[in-house]
Design an enzyme around this catalytic site. Structure first.
Site, PDB file in Angstrom:
ATOM      1  N   LYS A 152       0.809  -1.224   0.000  1.00  0.00           N
ATOM      2  CA  LYS A 152       0.000   0.000   0.000  1.00  0.00           C
ATOM      3  C   LYS A 152       0.841   1.273   0.000  1.00  0.00           C
ATOM      4  O   LYS A 152       0.437   2.294  -0.534  1.00  0.00           O
ATOM      5  CB  LYS A 152      -0.963  -0.004   1.177  1.00  0.00           C
ATOM      6  CG  LYS A 152      -2.132  -0.954   0.961  1.00  0.00           C
ATOM      7  CD  LYS A 152      -3.222  -0.738   1.969  1.00  0.00           C
ATOM      8  CE  LYS A 152      -4.469  -1.525   1.609  1.00  0.00           C
ATOM      9  NZ  LYS A 152      -4.327  -2.986   1.872  1.00  0.00           N
TER      10      LYS A 152
ATOM     11  N   GLU B 283      -9.576   7.560   3.252  1.00  0.00           N
ATOM     12  CA  GLU B 283     -10.550   6.705   3.920  1.00  0.00           C
ATOM     13  C   GLU B 283      -9.818   5.429   4.287  1.00  0.00           C
ATOM     14  O   GLU B 283      -8.793   5.089   3.691  1.00  0.00           O
ATOM     15  CB  GLU B 283     -11.707   6.389   2.977  1.00  0.00           C
ATOM     16  CG  GLU B 283     -11.476   5.173   2.057  1.00  0.00           C
ATOM     17  CD  GLU B 283     -10.300   5.313   1.088  1.00  0.00           C
ATOM     18  OE1 GLU B 283      -9.959   6.457   0.740  1.00  0.00           O
ATOM     19  OE2 GLU B 283      -9.713   4.284   0.720  1.00  0.00           O
TER      20      GLU B 283
ATOM     21  N   SER C   4       1.701  -9.792  -1.117  1.00  0.00           N
ATOM     22  CA  SER C   4       1.287  -8.401  -0.882  1.00  0.00           C
ATOM     23  C   SER C   4       1.575  -7.858   0.512  1.00  0.00           C
ATOM     24  O   SER C   4       1.792  -6.663   0.668  1.00  0.00           O
ATOM     25  CB  SER C   4      -0.198  -8.248  -1.210  1.00  0.00           C
ATOM     26  OG  SER C   4      -0.983  -9.121  -0.426  1.00  0.00           O
TER      27      SER C   4
END
Ligand SMILES: *Cc1c(COP(=O)(O)O)cnc(C)c1O
Length: 397
Positions: free
Chosen positions: A94, A116, A381
């Site tokens: 991320k 968010e 990930s």
């Protein structure tokens, strides 16, 4: 390694029939300004170098390619290479996106950052980037999620972010997105909305995929160095679809098979899974046309997954396009299989995967026979430390 490449040359807001900008009129100027800001930045070598520098010095890129020999099976059954996004600072892919978007915000002269978050991972990655550059950060988060993810709320606060509880609706990610959009409308002058996956109105899907494409570009070069040539197959888990798009995109014109793995949850009924592509239908959600989980009246249905990052009823529009054109195969893996794969993989490889990642790992494990002799790159990930509580609960059941 360059992230400039060709991944941001498509200004078209549509991927076939998917994507677009289905926004209230009042947000169109903000979206148009972002579009202009992003495409001009992506064509600017100096900007691209500044992103690369931060990813290298702050996040630890390039992330390595690790051979998972024991999980792959004995002998030469399969070559399984993990693209180690878990070794990024903050433990997942991320941050590739939040660093890119925060640097873009500064280039556009926007000093107030909003975001968010659902499980809190994107909120933490955004707050990390804003702390690094000394910018104020406001993170919208549903009250239900705040309650469930107390540790990440505290992490964001430590990083200097303000976490704003959202009481509307079910108090989850969908409501937090709506609240962030409302803030953006009110404060568009000085505010940049950092969105967490390749979803939302154009240019977000293209922009997030651009910043995440560093995954596939590095993996391609590293694989070539290690084995010569290309892998036969690349695989990644799909929530909104950003780590998958980041791995897939640099291979999209190559003869490489692609598999995206969604959250199969606990069953096929609405509310039991997060498999928007496998079990959903096209509709409009959060500003774009894409597959989503909805009922007969077009009401969005809540998703379920043991992994918070795959617990989203929508998916990026480019994945919808790849599904319909057959470029990528999508399938789903259940909560139970993901949990089982986590335990086996950790013991055999010495790496604890995030439960999201475990869906891709489980797919490889479940298809071991069919995958004999294949050369595979799996997007690893994130790391699973954040999921320890869920894992321990599942083990004791
Ligand atoms: C958030 C997250 C995902 C899902 O998001 P995508 O946009 O689909 O990549 C997957 N893995 C990890 C570790 C995550 O934190």
């Amino acid at each position: 390694m360059s992230i400039s490449g060709n991944s941001a040359e498509r200004r078209d807001p549509f991927f076939g029939p998917y994507g677009g900008q289905f926004m209230p009129e009042i947000l169109m100027p903000a979206v148009a300004e972002l579009e202009e800001g992003f495409f001009s930045a992506a064509a600017d070598e100096e900007f691209n170098r500044s992103v690369e520098k931060v990813l290298k010095e702050f996040s630890g890129r390039p992330t390595p390619l690790t051979t998972a020999a024991r999980f792959a099976g004995s002998g030469k059954d399969m070559i399984l290479e993990l693209k180690r996004e878990d070794l990024n600072h903050t433990g997942a892919h991320k941050i590739n996106n939040t660093i890119g978007q925060v640097l873009l915000a500064m280039r556009m002269g926007k000093r107030r950052i909003i975001a968010e978050t659902g499980a809190g991972q994107h909120g933490v990655a955004t707050a990390t980037a804003t702390a690094l550059f000394g910018l104020p950060c406001i993170v919208y988060m549903g009250v239900e999620d705040i309650h469930r993810q107390a540790l990440n709320v505290e992490r964001m606060k430590l990083l200097g972010a303000e976490v704003v509880p959202v009481h509307q609706g079910a108090g989850t990610l969908k409501d937090a997105v709506n609240e962030a959009l409302r803030d953006w409308v009110r404060n568009v002058e000085d505010t940049f909305y950092v969105l967490g996956s390749c979803v939302g109105p154009h240019p977000y899907p293209t922009m997030v995929r651009h910043f995440q494409s560093v995954i596939g570009k590095e993996a391609k070069e590293q694989f070539r160095e290690k084995h010569g040539g290309l892998p036969d197959l690349v695989v990644a888990c799909v929530g909104g679809g950003s780590n998958a798009a980041g791995l897939f995109y640099p291979f999209i014109d190559d003869p490489v098979e692609m598999v995206g793995v969604e959250a199969g949850g606990v069953g096929q009924k609405p509310g039991e899974h997060g498999a928007s592509l496998v079990l959903g239908t096209p509709g409009i959600f959060h500003g774009s046309h894409s597959y989503l989980l909805q009922d007969g009246d077009g009401q969005v249905v809540t998703a379920h997954s043991v992994s918070a990052g795959l617990d989203y009823p929508g998916v990026g529009p480019e994945h919808s396009f790849w599904k319909d054109t057959g470029r990528v195969s999508y399938c789903d893996v259940s909560d139970e299989e993901a949990l089982k794969a986590t335990l086996r993989f950790t013991r055999e490889e010495g790496i604890l995967p995030a439960l999201e990642t475990a869906h891709a790992v489980a797919w490889v494990g479940l298809n071991r026979e069919k995958l004999k002799g294949r050369k595979i790159v799996l997007c690893f990930s994130g790391r699973g430390d954040k999921d320890m509580e869920t894992l321990l609960r599942a083990k004791s059941e």
